[in-house]
Each structure stands twice: as C-alpha cells, then as structure tokens.
Design an enzyme around this catalytic site. Structure first.
Site, short mmCIF file in Angstrom:
data_model
loop_
_atom_site.label_atom_id
_atom_site.label_comp_id
_atom_site.label_asym_id
_atom_site.label_seq_id
_atom_site.Cartn_x
_atom_site.Cartn_y
_atom_site.Cartn_z
N GLU A 1 5.36 -5.29 7.55
CA GLU A 1 4.64 -4.28 8.32
C GLU A 1 5.22 -3.98 9.70
O GLU A 1 5.21 -2.83 10.15
CB GLU A 1 3.16 -4.70 8.47
CG GLU A 1 2.35 -4.59 7.19
CD GLU A 1 2.59 -5.73 6.22
OE1 GLU A 1 2.10 -5.66 5.08
OE2 GLU A 1 3.27 -6.72 6.61
N GLY B 1 0.82 -1.19 0.00
CA GLY B 1 0.00 0.00 0.00
C GLY B 1 0.86 1.25 0.00
O GLY B 1 2.05 1.21 0.35
#
Length: 488
Positions: free
Chosen positions: A170, A96
């Site tokens: 992440e 993202g």
C-alpha cells in the site's frame, strides 16, 4: 453446481451504492457481476471461489456483497461444517480493485464517498471473518496481497503453497497497510511487520509459513484432496468451535509432506542474518531517521563484501520511493495497533482509509503505477518526509467517520480480542521461545518442549532453531566450562 448470482437491471445499481458505512448489513445490489464469486457445497464443506482471474481476483464491492450474505447463511446451517475460500487462476486475491477507486476519486466528493463506502464494506467482511462462528480455511495458493490478505489473515487456518506470494504494497500507491494490518503486522514479532509495511517486500512460498502469515505449508497439488477430506469430517452437535478447529488442524497436518530443502529459513528475510538486521532496525525505531541510522550502523560494522550491504542499500532506496505521508501514517498506525482490539482495528482503519480517499497521493500512486501507460514514478504531495507534519499525520487518526461493524446475526461471534484466539496454529514466535529461555531452560530443552507442545508440527524445529541462533549471543564459558549465553 455452483450457485450463481442473479443478473438484475444495471440501471438500478447506482441508486443504492451510497452510505454503506452506517449500515449493519450487506446485501447484493442489482447490477452486481453475476460470476465474480462462485459458491459450491461438497459434504460438510462450503466453498467460496474468487473468480476474476484476469484481474488476479482483485476484490470489488460486488464480490463482497456476495460473500458476506453467504457466510451469514452458512453460519446458521447445521450442514455447513467448514468454509473454504480459494482463488481461480494464479492468484488467491491480489488486493482491492484500487484502480476503480482512484478513478472514482477523480470525480470529486461523491466519488470519494463511494470509495469510503467500499472500505466500509471490505472491513465489515474482514471483521466478520475474524470473528466467524464456523471453521474457515483460506487456500492462499498464489498472489495474496492487500484485500486478499484481509480475506485470509484473520482466519484460523491459512494454507500457503509453493505458489504463494504475500505482500502489503500500500505505501507504494499512496495508501496504508489496511484490512486489519494494524492488528496482525505488529504481532508478527520483532521488526518484521514494520519492515513489510514500509518496504512492501514480498514473502514467497514457505517463507509465508515461517513468518507466521500462514498456519500450514502444503504443496498445491494436495489442496483438492485436502478439501475432499475436510468435506468428509463429521462433528457432534455438542462439539464447540475449539474442538472442531483442533480436528481440522490435525487433518491439515496429515497433508503436510515436508518443507523445501532448497529454501531454508535463514535464506530469506524471516530468518538468519537479514532477519536479525530487520529486528535491529525496525523493532524499536520511532521514525524513518532512526531506521536509517540503524541501517548505517550495521553497514559500518560489517564487511563491505557482506550480502547485507546490498540489502541495506535496497531497503533505503525502496523506503525513500514511497509516499512520505503513507510512511509516516503507517509508522504511527503500527505503533498504536499493537494495543488495538480487533474491532477497534477496523473502526480506526476506516478513519484512516477515508482520509486517504481525500488525499492526492492515493490517486497519484495508483495512476502512476497501475493506470497510466507506460508506468511512471509518482509525484508525491508533500514530496519529502520533512514536509509531513505531526498535525498532518494526526488528522488521519482523528478523522470522524460513521462506521458500524456487522452484528451477531451476520454470523459473527461478536467476540472482541487483542490477540488472535487461534494463534497456536501458527509456528512458535520469538516471544514463546524467550519465555522458556528466561525460565531457565536450555536450548535442547526448549526445542524438545515446543516440539512436544506442537505435536511434531512441520516447521517447528526449523523455526525454533532459527530463533535460538538469532537471539542468543555467546558470552564464553563459566568455571565449569559450560557455555554462557545472552538473549539479544
């Protein structure tokens, strides 16, 4: 010719970008970039091309708002037999667009809400892919991380190549493995999913296939020909989805020309001694301390010259560099995610993501590693695992949010499940081999049975041989000089 989005008045875009979490539809907005996603049709194939190569096809809201309506449209078309998604350049999708989200969050509550709405959009699309009515094939030819994993991992077919680089990075930026990672990482088997989540270690090339992330491994030069062949497939009106998927699986197998001889399964972290260590350390441990104790136990039992010594040191150092909050939230997420349904996964992940948008570690991690020049070491808050309380972790899971998945009209089957319905297209798992072993089958019999069941699928022999080597421990011989084995 590719279908391109229309350019409309950018000034109108900001007025319509709020509160997507509570809506059950996704539509393009005025001001969305015109060419960040390109669509095409060839025979029965409908293709999606992620087209931000300079940004490694990082996924933003504009792209999502194009893809979801097109999937909805194709789900109703009798002419659309197969959907293929791919990326332009050296990445499928590197994740993202977290840099944009971090910049938004710095503006305060309004910016944080916009970031929460982005995750709502993303998860709606990921869930649609996971329950889509049509066959969906992802060409993960290149960098595939974060958001790119969400666009591919839940599909019945994920094709890796020599260029594929898979990771869930992440925890390195003060976030958590999302896009459905709560569902797919624990189901990789053993401790592999937890290891990949906490360390962000990369799987490359054929290891993506061996790990079960990809369903097939092809050379990248075969992808255009495969897509052309898929476009020629014709189905009868009464062929159901499983029948169509089986035909597509057989078609993909026709293009499998062999596995690289210079990259055996035991050479990476998905097989051999390192995988055995990963399972020992990460499968049953409840927290980081238990994991470190297990790593120390392995170090004590092996030769100082073993290559695993270096892996142990690297693993410890890597984990300690991650956001302590991210680590603790991720461990609980994966422990619970093994029992979540696919729908529950995205609802619960939206709660967690929304809380992280309010947490300082996300902005700090993204700023330190992706925005600031030169890069710097993030300063986490809190700075140690001991300072992150159980109540702090629980707040991420109890966080109330308004979030609804897309309805059936969007192209979803509305099927909910706790195991992927198309998992049989991936290689056999440790559990599949163990079941046969405990039913009294010998090693040779297990190999023969699974090779037959998978119809000679590429990689089955290598995967089953590695599982047997890792999981069986010799206990000597019985009175008939037959080998005695114990399943570890």
């Amino acid at each position: 010719m590719p279908l391109r989005a229309k350019i409309m008045n950018p000034a109108m875009a900001g007025q319509a970008t709020r509160s997507f979490a509570a809506t059950t539809d996704i539509k393009e907005l005025p001001g969305d970039a015109p060419d960040d996603v390109l669509f095409d049709s060839q025979g029965g194939v409908r293709s999606i091309l992620l087209n931000r190569p300079k940004k490694l096809n990082s996924l933003d809201a504009s792209m999502i708002r194009k893809i979801a309506p097109r999937l909805k449209e194709w789900s109703r078309s009798d002419m659309a037999n197969v959907v293929v998604i791919k990326g332009e350049g050296r990445a499928f999708c590197a994740g993202g667009d977290v840099a944009s989200l971090a910049k938004q969050n710095k503006t305060g509550a309004e910016g944080q809400q916009a970031s929460k709405d982005y995750f709502a959009l993303e998860y709606k699309l990921d869930h649609l892919i996971a329950t889509y009515k049509k066959p969906y094939v992802a060409f993960i030819d290149g960098i595939t991380m974060g958001g790119g994993v969400g666009l591919s991992m839940h599909a019945p077919f994920r094709i890796a190549t020599e260029n594929t680089v898979f990771a869930m990075p992440e925890t390195n930026i003060g976030l958590f493995p999302d896009v459905g990672a709560s569902f797919f990482l624990p189901r990789l088997g053993g401790g592999l999913g937890t290891y990949l989540a906490l360390t962000s270690d990369q799987l490359k090339g054929v290891d993506v296939f061996y790990a079960g992330v990809a369903t097939h491994y092809l050379h990248s030069s075969s992808l255009p020909d495969l897509e052309a062949r898929l476009a020629e497939l014709q189905f009868k009106d009464y062929d159901d989805l499983p029948t169509r998927l089986q035909v597509i699986n057989s078609t993909i197998e026709e293009f499998c020309t062999g596995l690289p001889h210079d990259k055996p399964i035991a050479s990476g972290c998905v097989g051999g001694d390192i995988r055995k260590a990963i399972d020992f350390v990460f499968q049953a441990a409840h927290d980081i301390n238990e994991m470190f104790e297990a790593l120390d136990e392995i170090r004590h039992d092996i030769s100082p010259k073993s290559p695993i010594v270096e892996w142990i040191s690297k693993t410890k150092k890597t984990i300690l560099s991650r956001s302590p909050t991210s680590l603790k939230v991720t461990i609980r997420q994966l422990q619970q995610g093994i029992s979540w349904s696919i729908a529950d996964t995205f609802r619960k992940e939206h709660r967690i993501a929304s809380k992280f948008m309010e947490h300082p570690d996300f902005v700090e991690g993204v700023s330190a590693l992706l925005i600031d020049k030169p890069k710097r070491t993030p300063t986490w808050s809190p700075g140690s695992l001991e300072e992150v309380s159980d109540a702090d972790v629980a707040a991420f899971f109890n966080n109330p949010t308004s979030f609804e998945l897309l309805n059936k009209d969007a192209g979803s089957t509305e099927q909910d499940y706790t195991a992927y319905p198309h998992a049989h297209f991936t290689l056999p798992t440790d559990l599949a081999v163990e079941v046969h072993w405990r039913n009294g089958m010998k090693q040779e019999e297990i190999m023969q049975k699974l090779v037959r069941e998978y119809k000679g699928k590429q990689g089955v022999k290598e995967k089953v041989a590695d599982i047997l080597q890792r999981r069986l421990n010799s206990k000597g011989f019985n009175e008939n000089y037959e080998a005695i084995w114990e399943w570890l």
